[in-house]
Write a protein that holds these residues in place. Structure first.
Motif, PDB file in Angstrom:
ATOM      1  N   CYS A 331      39.622  40.269 -53.958  1.00 13.42           N
ATOM      2  CA  CYS A 331      40.186  39.974 -52.639  1.00 13.42           C
ATOM      3  C   CYS A 331      40.420  38.483 -52.483  1.00 13.42           C
ATOM      4  O   CYS A 331      39.520  37.756 -52.040  1.00 13.42           O
ATOM      5  N   GLN A 332      41.572  38.027 -52.857  1.00 16.15           N
ATOM      6  CA  GLN A 332      41.893  36.615 -52.735  1.00 16.15           C
ATOM      7  C   GLN A 332      41.904  36.189 -51.266  1.00 16.15           C
ATOM      8  O   GLN A 332      42.548  36.827 -50.432  1.00 16.15           O
ATOM      9  N   GLY A 333      41.142  35.138 -50.962  1.00 18.91           N
ATOM     10  CA  GLY A 333      41.145  34.598 -49.610  1.00 18.91           C
ATOM     11  C   GLY A 333      40.043  35.122 -48.711  1.00 18.91           C
ATOM     12  O   GLY A 333      39.973  34.747 -47.547  1.00 18.91           O
ATOM     13  N   LEU A 334      39.165  35.994 -49.235  1.00 18.30           N
ATOM     14  CA  LEU A 334      38.034  36.482 -48.458  1.00 18.30           C
ATOM     15  C   LEU A 334      36.740  36.055 -49.143  1.00 18.30           C
ATOM     16  O   LEU A 334      36.594  36.204 -50.358  1.00 18.30           O
ATOM     17  N   PHE A 335      35.786  35.548 -48.355  1.00 20.40           N
ATOM     18  CA  PHE A 335      34.539  35.017 -48.907  1.00 20.40           C
ATOM     19  C   PHE A 335      33.362  35.443 -48.034  1.00 20.40           C
ATOM     20  O   PHE A 335      33.528  35.786 -46.856  1.00 20.40           O
ATOM     21  N   GLY A 336      32.172  35.405 -48.606  1.00 20.68           N
ATOM     22  CA  GLY A 336      30.955  35.698 -47.857  1.00 20.68           C
ATOM     23  C   GLY A 336      29.886  34.688 -48.206  1.00 20.68           C
ATOM     24  O   GLY A 336      29.591  34.472 -49.387  1.00 20.68           O
ATOM     25  N   VAL A 337      29.291  34.061 -47.227  1.00 19.41           N
ATOM     26  CA  VAL A 337      28.213  33.106 -47.445  1.00 19.41           C
ATOM     27  C   VAL A 337      27.001  33.578 -46.638  1.00 19.41           C
ATOM     28  O   VAL A 337      27.115  33.900 -45.457  1.00 19.41           O
ATOM     29  N   GLY A 338      25.838  33.630 -47.296  1.00 14.78           N
ATOM     30  CA  GLY A 338      24.623  34.027 -46.616  1.00 14.78           C
ATOM     31  C   GLY A 338      24.123  35.412 -46.957  1.00 14.78           C
ATOM     32  O   GLY A 338      23.211  35.912 -46.304  1.00 14.78           O
ATOM     33  N   PHE A 339      24.691  36.034 -48.003  1.00 15.76           N
ATOM     34  CA  PHE A 339      24.283  37.391 -48.369  1.00 15.76           C
ATOM     35  C   PHE A 339      23.443  37.425 -49.641  1.00 15.76           C
ATOM     36  O   PHE A 339      23.241  38.477 -50.227  1.00 15.76           O
ATOM     37  N   ILE A 340      22.963  36.279 -50.062  1.00 15.28           N
ATOM     38  CA  ILE A 340      22.206  36.203 -51.305  1.00 15.28           C
ATOM     39  C   ILE A 340      20.758  36.645 -51.088  1.00 15.28           C
ATOM     40  O   ILE A 340      20.167  36.411 -50.039  1.00 15.28           O
ATOM     41  N   GLU A 341      20.198  37.326 -52.090  1.00 15.41           N
ATOM     42  CA  GLU A 341      18.776  37.684 -52.111  1.00 15.41           C
ATOM     43  C   GLU A 341      18.143  36.980 -53.309  1.00 15.41           C
ATOM     44  O   GLU A 341      18.541  37.212 -54.456  1.00 15.41           O
ATOM     45  N   ALA A 342      17.179  36.121 -53.050  1.00 13.56           N
ATOM     46  CA  ALA A 342      16.564  35.336 -54.122  1.00 13.56           C
ATOM     47  C   ALA A 342      15.100  35.092 -53.816  1.00 13.56           C
ATOM     48  O   ALA A 342      14.633  35.317 -52.694  1.00 13.56           O
ATOM     49  N   ASN A 343      14.377  34.599 -54.817  1.00 12.00           N
ATOM     50  CA  ASN A 343      12.935  34.393 -54.691  1.00 12.00           C
ATOM     51  C   ASN A 343      12.582  32.991 -54.220  1.00 12.00           C
ATOM     52  O   ASN A 343      11.686  32.349 -54.767  1.00 12.00           O
ATOM     53  N   THR A 344      13.286  32.508 -53.211  1.00 16.51           N
ATOM     54  CA  THR A 344      13.005  31.179 -52.662  1.00 16.51           C
ATOM     55  C   THR A 344      13.584  31.102 -51.256  1.00 16.51           C
ATOM     56  O   THR A 344      14.218  32.045 -50.769  1.00 16.51           O
ATOM     57  N   GLY A 345      13.397  29.959 -50.576  1.00 13.76           N
ATOM     58  CA  GLY A 345      14.012  29.741 -49.280  1.00 13.76           C
ATOM     59  C   GLY A 345      15.532  29.777 -49.375  1.00 13.76           C
ATOM     60  O   GLY A 345      16.106  29.518 -50.435  1.00 13.76           O
ATOM     61  N   ALA A 346      16.173  30.077 -48.255  1.00 18.71           N
ATOM     62  CA  ALA A 346      17.606  30.382 -48.292  1.00 18.71           C
ATOM     63  C   ALA A 346      18.529  29.226 -47.902  1.00 18.71           C
ATOM     64  O   ALA A 346      19.672  29.173 -48.371  1.00 18.71           O
ATOM     65  N   PHE A 347      18.082  28.293 -47.071  1.00 18.90           N
ATOM     66  CA  PHE A 347      19.019  27.323 -46.513  1.00 18.90           C
ATOM     67  C   PHE A 347      19.734  26.511 -47.593  1.00 18.90           C
ATOM     68  O   PHE A 347      20.945  26.278 -47.511  1.00 18.90           O
ATOM     69  N   HIS A 348      19.002  26.054 -48.611  1.00 14.89           N
ATOM     70  CA  HIS A 348      19.654  25.231 -49.633  1.00 14.89           C
ATOM     71  C   HIS A 348      20.605  26.066 -50.495  1.00 14.89           C
ATOM     72  O   HIS A 348      21.589  25.538 -51.029  1.00 14.89           O
ATOM     73  N   LEU A 349      20.344  27.375 -50.596  1.00 14.19           N
ATOM     74  CA  LEU A 349      21.272  28.237 -51.319  1.00 14.19           C
ATOM     75  C   LEU A 349      22.552  28.449 -50.510  1.00 14.19           C
ATOM     76  O   LEU A 349      23.660  28.435 -51.060  1.00 14.19           O
ATOM     77  N   PHE A 350      22.410  28.656 -49.192  1.00 12.14           N
ATOM     78  CA  PHE A 350      23.595  28.759 -48.337  1.00 12.14           C
ATOM     79  C   PHE A 350      24.436  27.489 -48.449  1.00 12.14           C
ATOM     80  O   PHE A 350      25.677  27.542 -48.496  1.00 12.14           O
ATOM     81  N   ASP A 351      23.756  26.359 -48.465  1.00 10.53           N
ATOM     82  CA  ASP A 351      24.436  25.065 -48.538  1.00 10.53           C
ATOM     83  C   ASP A 351      25.251  24.956 -49.824  1.00 10.53           C
ATOM     84  O   ASP A 351      26.435  24.557 -49.802  1.00 10.53           O
ATOM     85  N   ALA A 352      24.648  25.325 -50.950  1.00  5.94           N
ATOM     86  CA  ALA A 352      25.359  25.261 -52.228  1.00  5.94           C
ATOM     87  C   ALA A 352      26.531  26.231 -52.252  1.00  5.94           C
ATOM     88  O   ALA A 352      27.626  25.896 -52.730  1.00  5.94           O
ATOM     89  N   GLN A 353      26.330  27.442 -51.734  1.00 10.72           N
ATOM     90  CA  GLN A 353      27.423  28.413 -51.662  1.00 10.72           C
ATOM     91  C   GLN A 353      28.586  27.861 -50.832  1.00 10.72           C
ATOM     92  O   GLN A 353      29.761  27.993 -51.218  1.00 10.72           O
ATOM     93  N   ALA A 354      28.253  27.265 -49.706  1.00 15.15           N
ATOM     94  CA  ALA A 354      29.294  26.742 -48.819  1.00 15.15           C
ATOM     95  C   ALA A 354      30.129  25.673 -49.508  1.00 15.15           C
ATOM     96  O   ALA A 354      31.371  25.653 -49.403  1.00 15.15           O
ATOM     97  N   HIS A 355      29.478  24.784 -50.235  1.00 16.14           N
ATOM     98  CA  HIS A 355      30.216  23.737 -50.938  1.00 16.14           C
ATOM     99  C   HIS A 355      31.086  24.320 -52.049  1.00 16.14           C
ATOM    100  O   HIS A 355      32.192  23.835 -52.298  1.00 16.14           O
TER     101      HIS A 355
END
Length: 440
Positions: A331-355
């Motif tokens: 799906c070109q042009g559609l993105f999702g940020v904040g749906f990751i499941e990982a073994n650590t805190g989430a904010f810095h992962l959201f930040d990296a995804q956003a960039h």
């Protein structure tokens, strides 16, 4: 962009820093997403705190204040998000009180329809609606005549006064809520179907994640061998407290970072129970044959990753089929940020995804999408982000990633395409970046 919680704010800053025009829609009247306890549809409760330390939990360029405790409470986290939005002038582009009902593909664009029926067309859409809004509610066999609620409806310990409470679940919220019951209910029990590893919030006086970050970066398999005996030394034998022995290795399920549950088990304030077999009246029978009576059952059994505005493009609601947890493959042009499941805190992962998403969008403005090498990578690249771990075979851990492996791979990708994954501190208002405008 849809949503102005932690992921949405990280995405807004990344777009703003690159001068990319955007509009942000938020159904609530304030920023903060799930961290606003005033939202009646959210999972927040009075005793909720971060399970990662404030030292390692902030967005790049904007650390949490030194005045915060090691593990901030929900009001402090919300305050941090609000100050983050103000510092980077993000609220000026947010349209509050607007709920999105659907996102539809229309040739080379996307049609976003609001709940009031208004539709607008955009070149790209980033969905940042989060993954803790739609409760996962298992059936309790039999006929329980007491009250059964999901933890999403739980807010304050006073709800337990005068009641016999059973909390079902083995996540950090289940542990918190059971501890609320220990201090406020007539009796409190917690039901876990299996054994888990407990990581204390502090090790040698410092937050557990800070303690871990100061050591050498070892392969996860080596960390398992070294850390499991240490945890046994720190927390003791879980079976002595009525808990079951872990049937998996450390790091193979979501971490249970809690010190209070063990404290209350040691003092008899909480009774540990195995899984539920069935119920009749107010009597619950457990898989070990024991029974007990309860007035209230709280199902702290997690959430489904529903994306109802665009589910057909994101894949299965338990695990969206997203490359690097943010790019739908076809799906070109559609993105999702904040749906990751990982073994650590989430904010810095959201930040990296956003960039990463912002870097790609910036590049797409300079060339044809199909000509961009990352477009082909989205379709075909399937990296192993397990870091050698064998994650648990359960719905929650489908698509689970190891945070170290994930961030390392994102850094490799960012270097390949020249998309930095971090931000600097906010600029002064006198030298703020370009004003963003809505794209239709």
């Amino acid at each position: 962009m849809i949503g102005a919680g932690p992921a949405g704010l990280a995405m807004a800053r990344a777009l703003s820093e690159r001068g990319i025009e955007y509009r942000q829609l938020e159904r609530h009247t304030e920023v903060g997403g799930i961290w606003d306890v005033r939202r009646t549809d959210g999972p927040m409760y009075e005793s909720a705190h971060f399970i990662s330390s404030r030292t390692l939990s902030g967005f790049s360029g904007y650390p949490m204040p030194d005045s915060y405790p090691d593990y901030p409470g929900h009001r402090q986290v919300l305050g941090y998000l609000q100050s983050f939005a103000d510092a980077y002038s993000l609220t000026r582009n947010i349209e509050f009180g607007v709920e999105v009902s659907s996102v539809r593909k229309n040739a080379d664009s996307w049609v976003v329809t609001r709940s009031d029926g208004l539709s607008e067309t955009y070149e790209s859409v980033v969905v940042c609606t989060g993954s803790q809004w739609y409760p996962n509610i298992p059936d309790i066999p039999g006929d329980f005549t007491g009250e059964v609620r999901h933890s999403q409806t739980y807010s304050h310990p006073s709800e337990f006064t005068g009641r016999r409470v059973l909390v079902v679940g083995a996540g950090n919220s289940a542990c918190d809520i059971a501890c609320d019951g220990a201090r406020n209910a007539v009796s409190a029990s917690i039901s876990m179907r299996r054994g888990y590893w407990f990581i204390p919030k502090h090790i040698l006086g410092v937050p557990a994640d800070v303690f871990a970050s100061k050591g050498p970066r070892l392969p996860r398999r080596v960390q398992q061998v070294l850390t499991q005996p240490l945890l046994r030394l720190l927390t003791g034998d879980p079976e002595r407290l009525g808990l079951q022995k872990p049937d998996h290795r450390l790091f193979e399920t979501a971490p249970l970072i809690n010190s209070l549950l063990l404290h209350h088990l040691q003092h008899g304030d909480i009774t540990a129970r195995p899984g539920i077999r069935d119920a009749k009246g107010k009597t619950v029978r457990f898989t070990d044959g024991t029974t007990d009576d309860f007035d209230l059952i709280i199902l702290a059994t997690g959430y489904r990753h529903r994306v109802p505005v665009a589910q057909e493009f994101f894949g299965d609601e338990q695990h969206p089929d997203l490359y690097l947890s943010c790019f739908p493959r076809e799906c070109q042009g559609l993105f999702g940020v904040g749906f990751i499941e990982a073994n650590t805190g989430a904010f810095h992962l959201f930040d990296a995804q956003a960039h990463l998403v912002a870097g790609y969008l910036d590049d797409l403005g300079k060339r044809q999408p199909l000509a961009h090498p990352f477009t082909e990578r989205i379709r075909n690249d399937r990296p192993d982000l397990s870091n050698g771990l064998r994650f648990d075979d359960s719905p929650r851990h489908t698509g689970y990633v190891d945070a170290d492996a994930y961030t390392t791979y994102l850094e490799q990708v960012s270097r390949t395409y020249g998309w930095p994954l971090v931000s600097g501190p906010p600029r002064r208002s006198s030298d703020a970046g370009p004003t963003t405008k809505a794209v239709r």
